[in-house]
Design a protein around this motif. Structure first.
Motif: not given
Length: 401
Positions: A36-56
């Protein structure tokens, strides 16, 4: 289909379900429901092209974290350690997780910009290999968790660059004028020049830094552009033929474009780097940020993540889940002799850092002569502005009389 995508297709049960157990004969539709949603959003700051994002069909890391924990992720990117530092030092940033490189981690620790981590909330730290614990940039291992590691090499277009690349000298070869890209950040660009001169990345000798700056100024007429993530488009479409960059990005360039090769210079040596997960001082959601770091350290998540982004994992447990082609590829996991001939960046003393910033400005602008010209132009505009102000005041005074 690249070996990376082929591996993901063949390993769907292991990597796309990511450890969610499915009893024999049961459908994957019976996987555990989303938290269930916890009502919290974390802000993540990372390099570009640096996390698996679900494409293909790959894993969407942030979406899976939200599904499992109910914590939403606001994800944004930066392109240099220096731009990350500027955001934090400027006081306007509101991040919960950041991913700086080794030398920047130590700088942020020294200047009080990082929170100490509560490792009770990061039990998956147990999977980080011993060699990546208590590093020089965080010797007490209180502020960071390794995310990935890699080395720096040279991408080249095989259609135009035929010779063997074993030295950084090729980036100064006049026959490739206008087709050479260079890092748009000072540590990486100066590091290449320093290696050519036989100096340490971490020198505090002003003369050595001046010599490296002169070498970069000599190279500047040959450089098409100073870039970071723009390298992908420029190399892929043939606009540029040579570009130093991080080995992990070979997953994007080399595998998807048969015209692009990658070489790690062995003559002078190269940079070995680690990017690490940290929490900025005063983060609004520290506990949730530690949950995110713990999630990224799960071997199955880490394996799916690095399999997509192409960088190397600091976890043997994750490495065992990667395809054989990746583990045996010297781009991703270089032989020990290359690692032995590499050097890490460390945080420089303030005096040296200020010198570096000044010299980098000179390199980018073409040298001290152009710097003096710019100062003269600015001074001229300032004098003109002062003249206009004075004129208006005199005119107004006369009108009142």
């Amino acid at each position: 289909m690249s070996f990376k995508k082929r591996f993901l297709a063949l390993s769907a049960a292991a990597l796309l379900l990511l450890g969610m157990s499915v009893p024999a004969g049961a459908s994957s539709e019976e996987e555990e429901p989303a938290a269930p949603k916890r009502g919290v959003t974390i802000n993540v700051y990372n390099w570009g092209e640096y996390i698996s994002n679900g494409v293909e069909g790959t894993l969407d890391v942030n979406a899976e974290f939200t599904r499992r924990t109910g914590i939403d992720v606001n994800y944004t990117t930066f392109d240099t350690n220096e731009s990350l530092y500027s955001k934090l030092a400027g006081g306007g940033a509101n991040y919960d997780v950041i991913i700086p490189s080794d030398y920047m981690v130590s700088k942020l620790i020294e200047e009080g910009y990082l929170e100490k981590l509560d490792f009770d909330n990061i039990p998956n730290f147990q999977y980080i290999d011993e060699q990546y614990r208590n590093p020089d940039y965080d010797p007490t291992n209180e502020y960071s968790v390794p995310y990935t590691w890699g080395v720096v090499g040279i991408f080249y277009n095989k259609n135009y660059v035929k010779e063997e690349i074993n030295s950084w000298k090729i980036l100064w070869d006049e026959k490739y004028a206008g087709k050479i890209l260079m890092f748009d950040n000072p540590r990486d660009s100066f590091g290449i020049a320093q290696k050519l001169l036989g100096y340490s990345f971490n020198s505090t000798d002003e003369r050595e830094w001046q010599e490296a700056a002169m070498l970069l100024k000599e190279q500047k007429p040959l450089v098409q552009a100073y870039v970071m993530d723009q390298i992908f488009d420029k190399m892929a479409n043939g606009d540029a033929w040579l570009a130093p960059y991080y080995a992990g990005d070979a997953a994007t360039l080399v595998e998807d474009n048969p015209d692009i090769g990658f070489a790690i210079p062995t003559e002078e040596g190269t940079n070995f780097f680690v990017d690490a997960l940290c929490i900025p001082k005063g983060a609004a959601h520290k506990k949730e940020a530690e949950e995110y770091i713990n999630f990224l350290c799960d071997p199955e998540i880490a394996a799916a993540n690095v399999d997509y982004i192409g960088y190397s994992t600091p976890e043997s447990a994750a490495k065992e889940l990667l395809p054989k082609e990746t583990v045996e590829n010297p781009i991703f996991y270089p032989p020990q002799e290359i690692l032995d001939n590499s050097e890490v960046f460390v945080n420089l003393p303030e005096e040296t850092s200020l010198l570096l910033d000044s010299l980098w400005a000179e390199v980018k602008m073409g040298g001290p002569g152009e710097t003096a010209t710019l100062v003269a132009i600015l001074a001229g505009f300032l004098l003109l502005y002062i003249g206009i102000v004075v004129y208006k005041k005199i005119k107004a005074k006369r009108e009142l009389q």
